[in-house]
Design a protein around this motif. Structure first.
Motif, PDB file in Angstrom:
ATOM      1  N   MET A   1       0.711  -1.261   0.262  1.00 60.88           N
ATOM      2  CA  MET A   1      -0.001   0.047  -0.052  1.00 60.88           C
ATOM      3  C   MET A   1       0.700   1.091   0.153  1.00 60.88           C
ATOM      4  SD  MET A   1      -2.875  -1.293   2.387  1.00 60.88           S
ATOM      5  CE  MET A   1      -3.407  -2.836   2.128  1.00 60.88           C
TER       6      MET A   1
ATOM      7  N   ILE B   1       3.856  -2.766  14.202  1.00 62.98           N
ATOM      8  CA  ILE B   1       2.321  -2.144  14.694  1.00 62.98           C
ATOM      9  C   ILE B   1       2.834  -1.513  15.984  1.00 62.98           C
ATOM     10  CG2 ILE B   1       0.362  -3.201  15.370  1.00 62.98           C
ATOM     11  CD1 ILE B   1       0.788  -5.597  13.726  1.00 62.98           C
TER      12      ILE B   1
ATOM     13  N   ARG C   1      -7.314   2.928  11.445  1.00 65.20           N
ATOM     14  CA  ARG C   1      -7.350   1.433  11.359  1.00 65.20           C
ATOM     15  C   ARG C   1      -8.373   0.991  10.430  1.00 65.20           C
ATOM     16  NH1 ARG C   1      -7.545  -1.455  17.237  1.00 65.20           N
ATOM     17  NH2 ARG C   1      -7.381  -2.949  15.768  1.00 65.20           N
TER      18      ARG C   1
ATOM     19  N   CYS D   1      -7.024  -0.303   7.522  1.00 66.41           N
ATOM     20  CA  CYS D   1      -6.484  -1.455   6.811  1.00 66.41           C
ATOM     21  C   CYS D   1      -5.388  -2.187   7.902  1.00 66.41           C
ATOM     22  CB  CYS D   1      -5.665  -1.138   5.579  1.00 66.41           C
ATOM     23  SG  CYS D   1      -4.432   0.258   5.804  1.00 66.41           S
TER      24      CYS D   1
ATOM     25  N   LEU E   1      -2.119   7.918  16.890  1.00 63.79           N
ATOM     26  CA  LEU E   1      -2.922   7.365  15.833  1.00 63.79           C
ATOM     27  C   LEU E   1      -2.743   7.721  14.455  1.00 63.79           C
ATOM     28  CD1 LEU E   1      -6.305   6.339  17.214  1.00 63.79           C
ATOM     29  CD2 LEU E   1      -4.756   4.782  16.333  1.00 63.79           C
TER      30      LEU E   1
ATOM     31  N   ASN F   1       1.611   3.638   3.589  1.00 64.24           N
ATOM     32  CA  ASN F   1       2.050   2.958   4.468  1.00 64.24           C
ATOM     33  C   ASN F   1       3.752   2.650   4.399  1.00 64.24           C
ATOM     34  OD1 ASN F   1      -0.007   2.241   3.301  1.00 64.24           O
ATOM     35  ND2 ASN F   1      -0.421   0.109   3.941  1.00 64.24           N
ATOM     36  N   LYS F   2       3.998   2.636   3.005  1.00 67.79           N
ATOM     37  CA  LYS F   2       5.487   2.385   2.587  1.00 67.79           C
ATOM     38  C   LYS F   2       6.473   3.509   3.337  1.00 67.79           C
ATOM     39  CE  LYS F   2       4.075  -0.914   0.954  1.00 67.79           C
ATOM     40  NZ  LYS F   2       4.355  -2.298   1.652  1.00 67.79           N
TER      41      LYS F   2
ATOM     42  N   HIS G   1       0.057   9.056  13.173  1.00 67.31           N
ATOM     43  CA  HIS G   1       1.227   8.484  12.574  1.00 67.31           C
ATOM     44  C   HIS G   1       1.060   7.257  11.784  1.00 67.31           C
ATOM     45  CE1 HIS G   1       3.513  10.761  15.877  1.00 67.31           C
ATOM     46  NE2 HIS G   1       4.147  11.252  14.427  1.00 67.31           N
ATOM     47  N   GLY G   2      -0.213   6.747  11.827  1.00 70.12           N
ATOM     48  CA  GLY G   2      -0.304   5.594  10.970  1.00 70.12           C
ATOM     49  C   GLY G   2      -1.416   5.784   9.832  1.00 70.12           C
TER      50      GLY G   2
ATOM     51  N   ARG H   1      -4.559   3.884   2.488  1.00 69.14           N
ATOM     52  CA  ARG H   1      -4.472   5.064   3.390  1.00 69.14           C
ATOM     53  C   ARG H   1      -4.411   6.303   2.723  1.00 69.14           C
ATOM     54  NH1 ARG H   1      -0.727   2.892   8.193  1.00 69.14           N
ATOM     55  NH2 ARG H   1       0.109   1.602   6.436  1.00 69.14           N
TER      56      ARG H   1
ATOM     57  N   ASP I   1       3.107  -5.672   4.326  1.00 65.09           N
ATOM     58  CA  ASP I   1       1.989  -4.876   4.928  1.00 65.09           C
ATOM     59  C   ASP I   1       1.537  -5.622   6.289  1.00 65.09           C
ATOM     60  OD1 ASP I   1       1.213  -2.230   4.176  1.00 65.09           O
ATOM     61  OD2 ASP I   1       0.697  -3.097   2.206  1.00 65.09           O
ATOM     62  N   SER I   2       1.317  -5.017   7.446  1.00 67.08           N
ATOM     63  CA  SER I   2       0.715  -5.700   8.453  1.00 67.08           C
ATOM     64  C   SER I   2      -0.897  -4.988   8.175  1.00 67.08           C
ATOM     65  CB  SER I   2       0.939  -5.116   9.512  1.00 67.08           C
ATOM     66  OG  SER I   2       2.638  -5.399   9.784  1.00 67.08           O
ATOM     67  N   TYR I   3      -1.888  -5.785   8.771  1.00 63.22           N
ATOM     68  CA  TYR I   3      -3.091  -5.460   8.807  1.00 63.22           C
ATOM     69  C   TYR I   3      -3.809  -5.281  10.172  1.00 63.22           C
ATOM     70  CZ  TYR I   3      -2.323  -6.033   4.200  1.00 63.22           C
ATOM     71  OH  TYR I   3      -1.697  -6.152   2.751  1.00 63.22           O
ATOM     72  N   VAL I   4      -4.490  -4.124  10.587  1.00 63.17           N
ATOM     73  CA  VAL I   4      -4.977  -4.068  12.036  1.00 63.17           C
ATOM     74  C   VAL I   4      -6.215  -3.525  11.804  1.00 63.17           C
ATOM     75  CG1 VAL I   4      -2.475  -3.730  12.762  1.00 63.17           C
ATOM     76  CG2 VAL I   4      -3.962  -1.739  12.281  1.00 63.17           C
TER      77      VAL I   4
ATOM     78  N   GLY J   1       9.000  -1.788   3.749  1.00 63.19           N
ATOM     79  CA  GLY J   1       8.386  -1.943   5.245  1.00 63.19           C
ATOM     80  C   GLY J   1       6.866  -1.196   5.371  1.00 63.19           C
ATOM     81  N   ASP J   2       6.489  -1.290   6.322  1.00 58.09           N
ATOM     82  CA  ASP J   2       4.908  -0.784   6.550  1.00 58.09           C
ATOM     83  C   ASP J   2       4.951  -0.438   8.251  1.00 58.09           C
ATOM     84  OD1 ASP J   2       2.063  -0.608   6.088  1.00 58.09           O
ATOM     85  OD2 ASP J   2       2.020  -2.657   7.504  1.00 58.09           O
ATOM     86  N   THR J   3       4.060   0.508   8.439  1.00 56.82           N
ATOM     87  CA  THR J   3       3.768   0.958   9.752  1.00 56.82           C
ATOM     88  C   THR J   3       2.362   1.214  10.013  1.00 56.82           C
ATOM     89  OG1 THR J   3       5.706   2.487   9.594  1.00 56.82           O
ATOM     90  CG2 THR J   3       4.493   2.478  11.613  1.00 56.82           C
ATOM     91  N   LYS J   4       1.890   0.407  10.961  1.00 59.27           N
ATOM     92  CA  LYS J   4       0.582   0.720  11.603  1.00 59.27           C
ATOM     93  C   LYS J   4       0.456   0.963  12.786  1.00 59.27           C
ATOM     94  CE  LYS J   4      -1.636  -0.739   7.739  1.00 59.27           C
ATOM     95  NZ  LYS J   4      -0.761  -1.591   7.127  1.00 59.27           N
ATOM     96  N   VAL J   5      -0.615   1.951  13.208  1.00 56.69           N
ATOM     97  CA  VAL J   5      -0.464   2.400  14.716  1.00 56.69           C
ATOM     98  C   VAL J   5      -2.093   1.919  15.245  1.00 56.69           C
ATOM     99  CG1 VAL J   5      -0.556   4.381  16.260  1.00 56.69           C
ATOM    100  CG2 VAL J   5       0.628   4.528  14.134  1.00 56.69           C
ATOM    101  N   VAL J   6      -2.094   1.263  16.238  1.00 55.03           N
ATOM    102  CA  VAL J   6      -3.434   1.065  16.919  1.00 55.03           C
ATOM    103  C   VAL J   6      -3.681   1.691  18.169  1.00 55.03           C
ATOM    104  CG1 VAL J   6      -3.302  -1.425  15.962  1.00 55.03           C
ATOM    105  CG2 VAL J   6      -2.348  -0.945  18.293  1.00 55.03           C
TER     106      VAL J   6
ATOM    107  N   MET K   1       2.714  10.576   9.284  1.00 58.59           N
ATOM    108  CA  MET K   1       3.194   9.282   8.770  1.00 58.59           C
ATOM    109  C   MET K   1       4.450   9.679   8.181  1.00 58.59           C
ATOM    110  SD  MET K   1       1.823   5.974   6.805  1.00 58.59           S
ATOM    111  CE  MET K   1       1.594   5.188   8.267  1.00 58.59           C
TER     112      MET K   1
ATOM    113  N   GLU L   1      -0.345   3.384  20.039  1.00 56.13           N
ATOM    114  CA  GLU L   1      -0.509   5.189  20.439  1.00 56.13           C
ATOM    115  C   GLU L   1       0.176   5.132  21.732  1.00 56.13           C
ATOM    116  OE1 GLU L   1      -4.529   7.925  20.501  1.00 56.13           O
ATOM    117  OE2 GLU L   1      -4.639   6.037  21.053  1.00 56.13           O
TER     118      GLU L   1
END
Lengths: 352, 352
Positions: free
Chosen positions: A1, B110, A350, A352, A22, A4-5, A24-25, A236, A69-72, B141-146, A31, B113
């Protein structure tokens, strides 16, 4: 995606004692700050600097694309999809955006203690179906379990490998003056579908995510010999963020036309109610292709002949060199022109 | 890593309304249940069935190993390491265990917050150093924030790609009658080091994790022409779980000798106090190699010549065919023989 990269340009400094938010994602400026302030300086190398949806691997292993990619996403199940299908399609789509035919996936699960096994089974079966549909094999995996309250049901990471289909490079640095921008379909459905179910909003009909695998559609362009310069899926941060990233990475001005960007009436209405701009809402089955002007009509016809590209449109073009800062300009319905900027924060967390 | 992988054999059925427990991530029987009951039936293909630390990719992309692991260790920093180094070394080690030279890594973050940016920076710098040390590039890479309370600081997934170094296959199905089992060093340090800091236990001296990159050590065996049949690192579930997996996958009986398995006195003492068996405690810088008897001494000398293999030992051998169920048998210090079984549950949660 896309957003996200690790795909950077001009960092904001971090304050002392700053914490991760939040936003930042979210695919916007924050981000970008995280990526440029932290990840890129550490991991700097030509492959990661290429600002692509994945890495085009060389030397050593030529002709291979590699992405992760991580999916949350929350909730795990939403109208039109679930985290399992998203985790397969999302990474398949990133490989397609590199100009690669998706082949092999890894799957890493982070499960929260207390997750119903029946839920996990549904998700895994959805991944199986999605892998079969897209012709990829899930060949290696990993499972971790974290204590209750230290996760959120299921997080999934997939990484993917695929063979490059195009002999020529495909990427933001390949865009050329006059390139036409083709959008594969109407925008805004994924983000609004997820938001609606999360917030318990009811519309006249259920809004379904556009979640879909894009590889067949993209490969049909390559197979027809279209000289694609760049591809980007609109996850995103939506169309606006993708265009801004390409403008920056490709050092160009992008001109688009508001009136020709397809948005379903229902999505437009939901966005008005919720205060969102569909240009910034995430999609999971939409992409833009940058093609030479002389091939644009042929490419558009190919897209429209495919069910996933039925509403594809020519939405604008590239001006390069940019004579000034890279910018995305949109001519509105009333004829005025405005800058379509990056989002500063998070519009929809969140999704994706 | 070993037990984390989708590497199955004889499933336990899931009850209705069953939920995921911490022990499903522990490398024992419950993890086996999850893998065999859920993941393998869905993702079944020859590559995932090979019960390896990663997938040896073909057809299409010959000579490549592909692996993934998520890292959820708590705490993020521990004596002898941190989640960042672990995330790089762990995946580098899995590639090495496939007989591959690690080359390219992906990194998926991941973040929770509220995570201090300074913490993230330390972790990312540790990854940078670990990547440089092991000669790999982090290329995508990839970044997600929860949301706060839906994660635990930082989870990291890395996937890795490497070129196979050995022309011959390396894997559990390659072990042969009479193969000697070489253990690369003393066991039990990683699990005890993490547990001690987590539980606030004080010992005479700080117990440090054995966390280390194993690729150089493994490659030195290949470069010397040792005909390695199988390699396995001793992560979740420790030496005992790794041996059980190999016995099952290789349909053989494994005989080991307790007295020659190196365990530091301090680790032995800590294990007694905590009620652990060092055979089951996780390591992050130890592996076993299965080599033909006639090459065992040469291989052992090569291992011992390397700082990370200084305490390497010949700990036993393979009997194949097994004449009965695959089993791991250990001759104790007092001369009796006992079965070294799989762990049923979780000994040490979140140690990787």
């Amino acid at each position: 995606m896309t957003a996200n990269k690790f795909t950077p340009s001009c960092p904001l400094p971090f304050g002392e004692n700053e914490t991760v938010q939040l936003a930042h994602g979210g695919g916007g400026r924050l981000m970008q700050q995280l990526i440029e302030g932290i990840f890129l300086p550490a991991f700097d190398n030509p492959l990661i600097r290429a600002r692509h949806d994945g890495a085009l691997i060389s030397p050593g292993i030529e002709g291979l694309a590699f992405t992760t990619d991580s999916y949350v996403i929350h909730p795990l199940f939403f109208p039109g999809g679930d985290i399992g299908r998203l985790a397969v399609y999302g990474t398949v789509n990133d490989l397609a955006m590199c100009g690669a035919r998706p082949q092999y996936l890894s799957a890493g699960f982070i499960l929260e203690e207390g997750l119903p096994v029946s839920t996990l089974r549904r998700i895994v079966h959805a991944m199986k179906a999605a892998a079969e549909e897209t012709g990829v094999q899930i060949v290696t995996g990993d499972t971790k379990v974290v204590d209750r309250g230290k996760g959120d049901g299921v997080f999934i990471n997939t990484a993917g490998i695929g063979h490059l289909e195009s002999a020529r490079a495909v990427g933001p640095d390949q865009v050329q003056d006059g390139d036409v921008i083709l959008l594969s379909g109407d925008i805004g459905r994924h983000g609004i579908a997820v938001m609606a179910v999360r917030e318990g909003l009811a519309f006249e009909t259920t809004i379904e995510s556009d979640l879909a695998p894009l590889s067949a559609l993209v490969l049909s362009l390559f197979e027809a010999g279209i000289a694609i310069h760049c591809l980007r899926d609109l996850t995103r941060g939506g169309l606006a963020s993708a265009l801004n990233e390409i403008a920056e990475a490709g050092s160009c001005v992008i001109q688009i036309e508001e009136a020709v960007i397809p948005v379903q009436e229902q999505i437009r209405g939901a966005c008005e109610i919720l205060g969102f701009d569909p240009l910034y809402v995430a999609n999971e089955g939409r992409f833009i292709a940058f093609v030479p002007k002389k091939e644009a009509e042929k490419a558009l016809n190919i897209l429209r002949a495919h069910p996933l590209g039925a509403t594809a449109a020519d939405i604008g073009f590239i001006e390069k060199p940019s004579h000034g800062a890279p910018t995305v300009l949109m001519r509105s319905r009333i004829g005025s022109t405005r800058i379509v900027d990056r989002l500063s924060g998070e519009q929809l967390p969140r999704i994706c």
